[in-house]
Design a protein around this motif. Sequence first.
Motif, PDB file in Angstrom:
ATOM      1  N   THR A   7       0.831  -1.205   0.000  1.00  0.00           N
ATOM      2  CA  THR A   7       0.000   0.000   0.000  1.00  0.00           C
ATOM      3  C   THR A   7       0.867   1.257   0.000  1.00  0.00           C
ATOM      4  O   THR A   7       0.580   2.223  -0.716  1.00  0.00           O
ATOM      5  N   ASP A   8       1.929   1.252   0.786  1.00  0.00           N
ATOM      6  CA  ASP A   8       2.844   2.402   0.821  1.00  0.00           C
ATOM      7  C   ASP A   8       3.454   2.647  -0.560  1.00  0.00           C
ATOM      8  O   ASP A   8       3.545   3.797  -1.007  1.00  0.00           O
ATOM      9  N   PHE A   9       3.863   1.579  -1.237  1.00  0.00           N
ATOM     10  CA  PHE A   9       4.443   1.702  -2.574  1.00  0.00           C
ATOM     11  C   PHE A   9       3.401   2.216  -3.569  1.00  0.00           C
ATOM     12  O   PHE A   9       3.684   3.115  -4.372  1.00  0.00           O
ATOM     13  N   GLU A  10       2.188   1.687  -3.497  1.00  0.00           N
ATOM     14  CA  GLU A  10       1.111   2.161  -4.372  1.00  0.00           C
ATOM     15  C   GLU A  10       0.900   3.665  -4.184  1.00  0.00           C
ATOM     16  O   GLU A  10       0.779   4.409  -5.169  1.00  0.00           O
ATOM     17  N   ASN A  11       0.866   4.107  -2.950  1.00  0.00           N
ATOM     18  CA  ASN A  11       0.649   5.530  -2.664  1.00  0.00           C
ATOM     19  C   ASN A  11       1.768   6.411  -3.214  1.00  0.00           C
ATOM     20  O   ASN A  11       1.518   7.496  -3.737  1.00  0.00           O
ATOM     21  N   LYS A  12       2.998   5.945  -3.105  1.00  0.00           N
ATOM     22  CA  LYS A  12       4.143   6.728  -3.609  1.00  0.00           C
ATOM     23  C   LYS A  12       4.121   6.820  -5.132  1.00  0.00           C
ATOM     24  O   LYS A  12       4.410   7.881  -5.703  1.00  0.00           O
ATOM     25  N   VAL A  23      -3.008   0.614  -8.117  1.00  0.00           N
ATOM     26  CA  VAL A  23      -3.187  -0.792  -7.741  1.00  0.00           C
ATOM     27  C   VAL A  23      -1.971  -1.548  -8.251  1.00  0.00           C
ATOM     28  O   VAL A  23      -1.707  -1.566  -9.462  1.00  0.00           O
ATOM     29  N   SER A  24      -1.236  -2.166  -7.355  1.00  0.00           N
ATOM     30  CA  SER A  24      -0.056  -2.921  -7.757  1.00  0.00           C
ATOM     31  C   SER A  24      -0.458  -4.285  -8.303  1.00  0.00           C
ATOM     32  O   SER A  24      -1.460  -4.867  -7.893  1.00  0.00           O
ATOM     33  N   VAL A  25       0.336  -4.776  -9.253  1.00  0.00           N
ATOM     34  CA  VAL A  25       0.119  -6.081  -9.866  1.00  0.00           C
ATOM     35  C   VAL A  25       1.472  -6.762 -10.036  1.00  0.00           C
ATOM     36  O   VAL A  25       2.520  -6.136  -9.897  1.00  0.00           O
ATOM     37  N   ASP A  26       1.427  -8.050 -10.351  1.00  0.00           N
ATOM     38  CA  ASP A  26       2.675  -8.791 -10.517  1.00  0.00           C
ATOM     39  C   ASP A  26       3.374  -8.478 -11.832  1.00  0.00           C
ATOM     40  O   ASP A  26       4.566  -8.699 -11.975  1.00  0.00           O
ATOM     41  N   CYS A  27       2.647  -7.954 -12.825  1.00  0.00           N
ATOM     42  CA  CYS A  27       3.265  -7.507 -14.075  1.00  0.00           C
ATOM     43  C   CYS A  27       2.294  -6.591 -14.818  1.00  0.00           C
ATOM     44  O   CYS A  27       1.081  -6.648 -14.604  1.00  0.00           O
ATOM     45  N   CYS A  28       2.818  -5.774 -15.691  1.00  0.00           N
ATOM     46  CA  CYS A  28       2.014  -4.815 -16.438  1.00  0.00           C
ATOM     47  C   CYS A  28       0.958  -5.510 -17.292  1.00  0.00           C
ATOM     48  O   CYS A  28      -0.186  -5.062 -17.362  1.00  0.00           O
ATOM     49  N   THR A  29       1.328  -6.604 -17.951  1.00  0.00           N
ATOM     50  CA  THR A  29       0.375  -7.315 -18.812  1.00  0.00           C
ATOM     51  C   THR A  29      -0.828  -7.787 -18.014  1.00  0.00           C
ATOM     52  O   THR A  29      -1.967  -7.681 -18.482  1.00  0.00           O
ATOM     53  N   HIS A  30      -0.610  -8.273 -16.806  1.00  0.00           N
ATOM     54  CA  HIS A  30      -1.739  -8.687 -15.971  1.00  0.00           C
ATOM     55  C   HIS A  30      -2.589  -7.482 -15.559  1.00  0.00           C
ATOM     56  O   HIS A  30      -3.808  -7.589 -15.434  1.00  0.00           O
ATOM     57  N   LYS A 112      12.920  -1.701 -17.366  1.00  0.00           N
ATOM     58  CA  LYS A 112      12.228  -0.425 -17.217  1.00  0.00           C
ATOM     59  C   LYS A 112      12.992   0.519 -16.281  1.00  0.00           C
ATOM     60  O   LYS A 112      13.911   0.128 -15.583  1.00  0.00           O
ATOM     61  N   HIS A 113      12.559   1.772 -16.268  1.00  0.00           N
ATOM     62  CA  HIS A 113      13.274   2.791 -15.491  1.00  0.00           C
ATOM     63  C   HIS A 113      13.325   2.448 -14.000  1.00  0.00           C
ATOM     64  O   HIS A 113      14.380   2.539 -13.377  1.00  0.00           O
ATOM     65  N   LEU A 114      12.198   2.079 -13.437  1.00  0.00           N
ATOM     66  CA  LEU A 114      12.187   1.564 -12.061  1.00  0.00           C
ATOM     67  C   LEU A 114      12.222   0.048 -12.193  1.00  0.00           C
ATOM     68  O   LEU A 114      11.205  -0.611 -12.326  1.00  0.00           O
ATOM     69  N   SER A 115      13.422  -0.486 -12.195  1.00  0.00           N
ATOM     70  CA  SER A 115      13.653  -1.898 -12.478  1.00  0.00           C
ATOM     71  C   SER A 115      13.556  -2.737 -11.203  1.00  0.00           C
ATOM     72  O   SER A 115      14.435  -2.672 -10.348  1.00  0.00           O
ATOM     73  N   LEU A 116      12.468  -3.507 -11.107  1.00  0.00           N
ATOM     74  CA  LEU A 116      12.276  -4.386  -9.952  1.00  0.00           C
ATOM     75  C   LEU A 116      12.332  -5.857 -10.353  1.00  0.00           C
ATOM     76  O   LEU A 116      12.095  -6.732  -9.537  1.00  0.00           O
ATOM     77  N   GLY A 117      12.600  -6.123 -11.615  1.00  0.00           N
ATOM     78  CA  GLY A 117      12.607  -7.488 -12.112  1.00  0.00           C
ATOM     79  C   GLY A 117      11.229  -7.934 -12.558  1.00  0.00           C
ATOM     80  O   GLY A 117      11.075  -8.627 -13.540  1.00  0.00           O
ATOM     81  N   ARG A 118      10.235  -7.496 -11.832  1.00  0.00           N
ATOM     82  CA  ARG A 118       8.849  -7.877 -12.116  1.00  0.00           C
ATOM     83  C   ARG A 118       7.934  -6.862 -11.429  1.00  0.00           C
ATOM     84  O   ARG A 118       8.339  -6.168 -10.522  1.00  0.00           O
ATOM     85  N   GLY A 119       6.707  -6.809 -11.870  1.00  0.00           N
ATOM     86  CA  GLY A 119       5.731  -5.952 -11.208  1.00  0.00           C
ATOM     87  C   GLY A 119       5.201  -4.865 -12.108  1.00  0.00           C
ATOM     88  O   GLY A 119       5.762  -4.557 -13.154  1.00  0.00           O
ATOM     89  N   GLY A 120       4.097  -4.299 -11.690  1.00  0.00           N
ATOM     90  CA  GLY A 120       3.472  -3.218 -12.431  1.00  0.00           C
ATOM     91  C   GLY A 120       2.472  -2.497 -11.555  1.00  0.00           C
ATOM     92  O   GLY A 120       2.295  -2.826 -10.378  1.00  0.00           O
ATOM     93  N   MET A 121       1.798  -1.525 -12.140  1.00  0.00           N
ATOM     94  CA  MET A 121       0.852  -0.709 -11.395  1.00  0.00           C
ATOM     95  C   MET A 121      -0.225  -0.230 -12.353  1.00  0.00           C
ATOM     96  O   MET A 121       0.054   0.053 -13.513  1.00  0.00           O
ATOM     97  N   ILE A 122      -1.451  -0.162 -11.850  1.00  0.00           N
ATOM     98  CA  ILE A 122      -2.560   0.427 -12.586  1.00  0.00           C
ATOM     99  C   ILE A 122      -2.897   1.747 -11.906  1.00  0.00           C
ATOM    100  O   ILE A 122      -3.186   1.769 -10.711  1.00  0.00           O
ATOM    101  N   LEU A 123      -2.862   2.840 -12.660  1.00  0.00           N
ATOM    102  CA  LEU A 123      -3.222   4.154 -12.136  1.00  0.00           C
ATOM    103  C   LEU A 123      -4.659   4.460 -12.549  1.00  0.00           C
ATOM    104  O   LEU A 123      -5.052   4.192 -13.682  1.00  0.00           O
ATOM    105  N   THR A 124      -5.429   5.030 -11.631  1.00  0.00           N
ATOM    106  CA  THR A 124      -6.813   5.381 -11.927  1.00  0.00           C
ATOM    107  C   THR A 124      -7.265   6.535 -11.036  1.00  0.00           C
ATOM    108  O   THR A 124      -6.637   6.814 -10.014  1.00  0.00           O
ATOM    109  N   ASP A 125      -8.362   7.164 -11.438  1.00  0.00           N
ATOM    110  CA  ASP A 125      -8.978   8.181 -10.592  1.00  0.00           C
ATOM    111  C   ASP A 125     -10.360   7.730 -10.120  1.00  0.00           C
ATOM    112  O   ASP A 125     -11.122   8.519  -9.579  1.00  0.00           O
ATOM    113  N   ASN A 126     -10.654   6.460 -10.300  1.00  0.00           N
ATOM    114  CA  ASN A 126     -11.958   5.893  -9.958  1.00  0.00           C
ATOM    115  C   ASN A 126     -11.815   4.988  -8.735  1.00  0.00           C
ATOM    116  O   ASN A 126     -11.258   3.894  -8.842  1.00  0.00           O
TER     117      ASN A 126
END
Length: 185
Positions: A7-12, A23-30, A112-126
Amino acid sequence: MSFKVVTDFENKIAEYFGAPYAVSVDCCTHGIELCLRMINVKTMTVPNRTYLSVPFLANKIGIDLKWKDEHWTDYYYIDNNTNYKVIDAAVLWKPNSYISGTFMCLSFQFQKHLSLGRGGMILTDNKIARDELKKLTYDGRVSDVPWREQNITSMGYHYYMTPETAKNGLKKLPEAINTKPREWV
């Protein structure tokens, strides 16, 4: 380790990109897949030059695929026919770049620029969509209630970001913010 670090990472990340929610996810495609499923898209359109897992989603989730000849930079629209647009922003790294009324999907894959090996995020205003997407990432559950105490009322997928990945993201985020990203051409 608890999911509070997620949650802290999502907020940042939401703060950096200027989005109300993430919303964090295990990869962008997911992340893209969950958005397409949630808004029940019937057709997706992708550029000829994109990461192959994105067009493969059409077959995986049973929707029509259309190709377009588009030279894009930073992001492109996958679905432009619904109220909330889905954007593949896997290579985007710019402060306050969130586009209102969209689901922007980011990647933290190793190149990617923030290289974590894996992971992604969905940004929304809803907020309602954020809450539903969060449940979709956690097998139809919510992350802050023990799974044995939950009654599952919706479909979900095992697409959540691990606390270890989020912790690594928080550690690397200051350097990513202060480093100029590479240009993807």
